[in-house]
Structure formats: structure tokens, C-alpha cells
Design a protein around this motif. Structure first.
Motif, short mmCIF file in Angstrom:
data_model
loop_
_atom_site.label_atom_id
_atom_site.label_comp_id
_atom_site.label_asym_id
_atom_site.label_seq_id
_atom_site.Cartn_x
_atom_site.Cartn_y
_atom_site.Cartn_z
N TRP A 180 0.81 -1.21 0.00
CA TRP A 180 0.00 0.00 0.00
C TRP A 180 0.85 1.27 0.00
O TRP A 180 0.44 2.28 -0.57
CB TRP A 180 -0.95 0.00 1.20
N LEU A 181 2.03 1.22 0.62
CA LEU A 181 2.84 2.43 0.74
C LEU A 181 3.74 2.68 -0.47
O LEU A 181 3.98 3.84 -0.82
CB LEU A 181 3.70 2.36 2.01
N ALA A 182 4.24 1.62 -1.07
CA ALA A 182 5.21 1.75 -2.17
C ALA A 182 4.48 1.66 -3.51
O ALA A 182 4.62 0.70 -4.27
CB ALA A 182 6.30 0.69 -2.06
N GLY A 183 3.70 2.69 -3.81
CA GLY A 183 2.86 2.65 -5.00
C GLY A 183 3.62 2.51 -6.29
O GLY A 183 3.22 1.76 -7.20
N SER A 184 4.76 3.20 -6.42
CA SER A 184 5.51 3.13 -7.67
C SER A 184 6.08 1.73 -7.88
O SER A 184 6.04 1.20 -9.00
CB SER A 184 6.64 4.17 -7.67
N ARG A 185 6.58 1.11 -6.80
CA ARG A 185 7.11 -0.26 -6.93
C ARG A 185 6.00 -1.25 -7.20
O ARG A 185 6.19 -2.24 -7.92
CB ARG A 185 7.89 -0.62 -5.66
N ARG A 186 4.83 -1.02 -6.60
CA ARG A 186 3.69 -1.89 -6.88
C ARG A 186 3.33 -1.84 -8.35
O ARG A 186 3.10 -2.88 -8.99
CB ARG A 186 2.50 -1.46 -6.01
N ARG A 187 3.32 -0.64 -8.92
CA ARG A 187 2.97 -0.51 -10.34
C ARG A 187 4.03 -1.16 -11.23
O ARG A 187 3.69 -1.77 -12.26
CB ARG A 187 2.80 0.97 -10.69
N ILE A 188 5.32 -1.05 -10.84
CA ILE A 188 6.37 -1.69 -11.62
C ILE A 188 6.20 -3.21 -11.60
O ILE A 188 6.28 -3.88 -12.64
CB ILE A 188 7.76 -1.30 -11.06
N ALA A 189 5.95 -3.77 -10.42
CA ALA A 189 5.78 -5.21 -10.30
C ALA A 189 4.58 -5.69 -11.13
O ALA A 189 4.67 -6.70 -11.85
CB ALA A 189 5.60 -5.61 -8.84
N LEU A 190 3.47 -4.99 -11.04
CA LEU A 190 2.29 -5.39 -11.79
C LEU A 190 2.53 -5.30 -13.29
O LEU A 190 2.07 -6.15 -14.06
CB LEU A 190 1.10 -4.52 -11.38
N LYS A 191 3.26 -4.28 -13.73
CA LYS A 191 3.56 -4.15 -15.16
C LYS A 191 4.48 -5.27 -15.62
O LYS A 191 4.26 -5.86 -16.70
CB LYS A 191 4.21 -2.79 -15.45
N ASN A 192 5.51 -5.58 -14.83
CA ASN A 192 6.39 -6.69 -15.18
C ASN A 192 5.62 -8.00 -15.31
O ASN A 192 5.84 -8.78 -16.25
CB ASN A 192 7.49 -6.84 -14.13
N LEU A 193 4.73 -8.25 -14.37
CA LEU A 193 3.96 -9.49 -14.40
C LEU A 193 2.98 -9.51 -15.57
O LEU A 193 2.73 -10.56 -16.16
CB LEU A 193 3.23 -9.67 -13.07
N GLU A 194 2.43 -8.34 -15.91
CA GLU A 194 1.55 -8.27 -17.07
C GLU A 194 2.32 -8.62 -18.35
O GLU A 194 1.81 -9.34 -19.22
CB GLU A 194 0.97 -6.86 -17.19
N LEU A 195 3.56 -8.13 -18.46
CA LEU A 195 4.37 -8.42 -19.63
C LEU A 195 4.80 -9.88 -19.69
O LEU A 195 4.81 -10.50 -20.76
CB LEU A 195 5.61 -7.51 -19.65
N CYS A 196 5.16 -10.43 -18.54
CA CYS A 196 5.76 -11.76 -18.51
C CYS A 196 4.74 -12.90 -18.38
O CYS A 196 5.02 -14.03 -18.79
CB CYS A 196 6.75 -11.85 -17.35
N PHE A 197 3.57 -12.60 -17.83
CA PHE A 197 2.55 -13.64 -17.65
C PHE A 197 1.20 -13.17 -18.22
O PHE A 197 0.20 -13.08 -17.51
CB PHE A 197 2.39 -13.98 -16.17
N PRO A 198 1.16 -12.85 -19.54
CA PRO A 198 -0.09 -12.37 -20.13
C PRO A 198 -1.20 -13.43 -20.09
O PRO A 198 -2.38 -13.08 -20.21
CB PRO A 198 0.31 -12.02 -21.56
N LEU A 231 -2.10 -15.10 -17.55
CA LEU A 231 -2.81 -15.07 -16.27
C LEU A 231 -3.85 -13.96 -16.26
O LEU A 231 -3.67 -12.91 -16.88
CB LEU A 231 -1.82 -14.84 -15.12
N ALA A 232 -4.91 -14.19 -15.53
CA ALA A 232 -5.92 -13.15 -15.33
C ALA A 232 -5.33 -12.05 -14.45
O ALA A 232 -4.39 -12.29 -13.68
CB ALA A 232 -7.17 -13.74 -14.68
N ALA A 233 -5.90 -10.86 -14.54
CA ALA A 233 -5.39 -9.73 -13.76
C ALA A 233 -5.40 -10.04 -12.26
O ALA A 233 -4.47 -9.68 -11.53
CB ALA A 233 -6.22 -8.48 -14.05
N ALA A 234 -6.45 -10.72 -11.80
CA ALA A 234 -6.52 -11.06 -10.37
C ALA A 234 -5.41 -12.03 -9.98
O ALA A 234 -4.87 -11.94 -8.87
CB ALA A 234 -7.89 -11.65 -10.05
N GLU A 235 -5.06 -12.95 -10.86
CA GLU A 235 -3.98 -13.89 -10.57
C GLU A 235 -2.64 -13.16 -10.51
O GLU A 235 -1.80 -13.46 -9.65
CB GLU A 235 -3.94 -14.98 -11.64
#
Length: 291
Positions: A34-52, A54-58
Motif C-alpha cells: 500500500w505504501l510503495a505505490g511506484s514499486r507496486r505498479r512496476i511489479a504489476l507491469k512486469n507481471l503483465e508483460l511476462c505472464f499475459p 494469467l488473469a489480472a486477479a492472478e
């Protein structure tokens, strides 16, 4: 929080049983989500690129578990800095031939990809084999924290640390003196001496220098993979078999080989790869930034 206060807190926490410390670390990871919003967005973007696939919830569940692991790694750093060698040995489970470097008469490279528990490689190597090691490090902006990190990494065995800004020549001198080189192959340092090589199907700016160095020095190259085990079970440090055919005479082909090998390893424990760093920061010409 000042660096001295943080170090003091980690010293106090290292007395706790690992199971309790791990639970606290997972709680810290939930807070960081919740506190590290920029890192959270980076992680989610990396996972979106690498695991397309998977569903967004996964992917979000995977990212949350990753943050729990990051929180653990932060609080358990105190163990690496302050716990006795005997306690560390009880927490480390060695898999494979950790003594390959001391059994190798010529030059040696350890490949250390960025899994969350990578700091545990240091004591695993230096408490279980005798060959000295050299690493390249990025100095911290805080001098107190920088000194503590280097002291923690230098506790056991014979080690040397070369400032990244000093270039590769000090490393080469130490390799000639018999030091094994601990090298991270999966950081984006920009296009210099790099090529865009697929990683999870995404062009990733990948260093060619590790393969060139290994080939020019006739190095044996051994990957090391750290897996954080659940709760208080400790850490598995796997001293892998050298990657077949690596290095070759073709650094670009070698970069493909390493990325493919690493992708297979990440898929075993996907929450434990360091998704909060900008692996795809540098893009091929004409491609928009991803972060």
C-alpha cells in the motif's frame, strides 16, 4: 527512520525465531504493498508483460505474494548481519556442489540472478567453501547504511567488493589472483555492451559482458539460485550445474541461453523473482517506455 535506528531494529529482530520473523516480514510486505505505490505498479507491469496468460486477479495475487517475500527479505537481513555462523548454517540448506569453485583450478564465475533471497548466497559460499570471491556493488547514498551492508557481506571468508563506478579492471586483477567473480546477469544497465534478448517473450536489454568475460578468461560458470522456504524453514541455496554450452564463442547466443535458463527457473517460484526492479527499462528504438 535514521540508518542507525534501522540497523538497531534489525539487530533486535534477529534474536527472534525465524518463523516469527518471517510472519512479521510478510506483514511488512503487506504494508509496503500500500505504501510503495511506484514499486507496486512496476511489479504489476512486469507481471503483465511476462505472464499475459494469467488473469489480472492472478497477477495481483502473485504481486502481493512477491511483496510479502520482499518484506521478509528486509527484516531477515538482520540475520545475515548479526546471527552466528552456526545459526546461519542451520538456516541454509545447500543443494548441489557448493564447493565447485575451490575444486576448479582456473578462473571461476558465479552467476547470481535477482531472486529475493539472493543475499544469502554470501554466507552459503563463504561458510562452505574456501575460494575467495569478488563482487561489484552499487554504493548506497547513506554512508552509515553503506558501511553496514558491506560489513555484513564481508563477515565470512575472503571477500572483495569493487565499486561499480571503478570499472572492470579491479575485478580482472582479483580474478588473476584466484578470486571467483560473483556476477548478476539480469540487470538493465542500458544499451552499452548489451543486446535486446527475449525474457518471457519480451525484448530485455541484456548484458553481453558476462559471456565475453567468461569466454576470454576460460571461466567455469556456475549459477546460484536462492529460494526462500516457508515460515521458519530457512533458505535453499542451490549451486547449480554449469549451463551446458555456456559460454560459447557467440555472446549474443549466450545471452539467449542465460535468459531462457533464468526464465525456466523463475517459473518454478515466480513470486520470488525481483519484480519490483525495472527489468524492461531500456526499450528498442521506436518502442515506448513500459513504466
Amino acid at each position: 527512520m535514521s540508518a542507525r535506528l534501522l540497523i538497531g531494529l534489525l539487530w533486535l529482530l534477529h534474536f527472534l525465531p525465524l518463523g516469527l520473523l518471517a510472519a512479521l516480514g510478510r506483514g511488512l510486505g503487506r504494508l509496503l504493498w500500500w505504501l510503495a505505490g511506484s514499486r507496486r505498479r512496476i511489479a504489476l507491469k512486469n507481471l503483465e508483460l511476462c505472464f499475459p496468460e494469467l488473469a489480472a486477479a492472478e497477477r495481483e495475487a502473485l504481486a502481493r505474494e512477491h511483496f510479502a517475500m520482499v518484506g521478509r527479505s528486509l527484516l531477515e537481513r538482520g540475520l545475515l548481519w548479526f546471527a552466528s555462523p552456526e545459526r546461519l548454517q542451520r538456516l541454509i540448506r545447500i543443494k548441489g556442489n557448493i564447493r565447485l569453485a575451490e575444486q576448479t583450478p582456473g578462473a571461476m564465475m558465479w552467476l547470481l540472478p535477482h531472486f529475493v533471497g539472493l543475499e544469502w548466497v554470501g554466507p552459503a559460499l563463504m561458510l562452505n567453501q574456501k575460494r575467495p570471491g569478488v563482487d561489484v556493488y552499487q554504493p548506497q547514498s547513506n554512508a552509515v547504511l553503506d558501511a553496514r551492508i558491506l560489513a555484513g557481506r564481508s563477515r565470512f571468508g575472503t571477500t572483495a567488493f569493487v565499486d561499480r563506478h571503478d570499472g572492470i579492471r579491479p575485478v580482472l586483477r582479483l580474478i588473476k589472483q584466484g578470486y571467483a567473480f560473483l556476477n548478476a546477469p539480469d540487470l538493465d544497465h542500458g544499451e552499452k555492451d548489451s543486446a535486446f534478448v527475449p525474457f518471457f517473450g519480451v525484448p530485455a536489454c541484456t548484458l553481453l559482458a558476462p559471456a565475453r568475460m567468461a569466454a576470454s578468461q576460460g571461466m567455469v560458470v556456475q549459477p546460484l539460485v536462492v529460494t526462500m522456504l516457508p515460515g521458519g524453514q530457512g533458505y535453499e541455496v542451490e549451486a547449480c550445474e554449469p549451463i551446458p554450452g555456456y559460454p560459447s564463442e557467440d555472446p549474443l547466443a549466450d545471452a539467449h541461453t542465460v535468459n531462457a535458463w533464468l526464465e525456466a527457473r523463475v517459473r518454478r517460484h515466480p513470486a520470488q523473482y525481483f519484480w519490483v526492479h525495472k527489468r524492461f527499462k531500456t526499450r528498442p528504438a521506436g518502442e515506448p517506455p513500459v513504466y
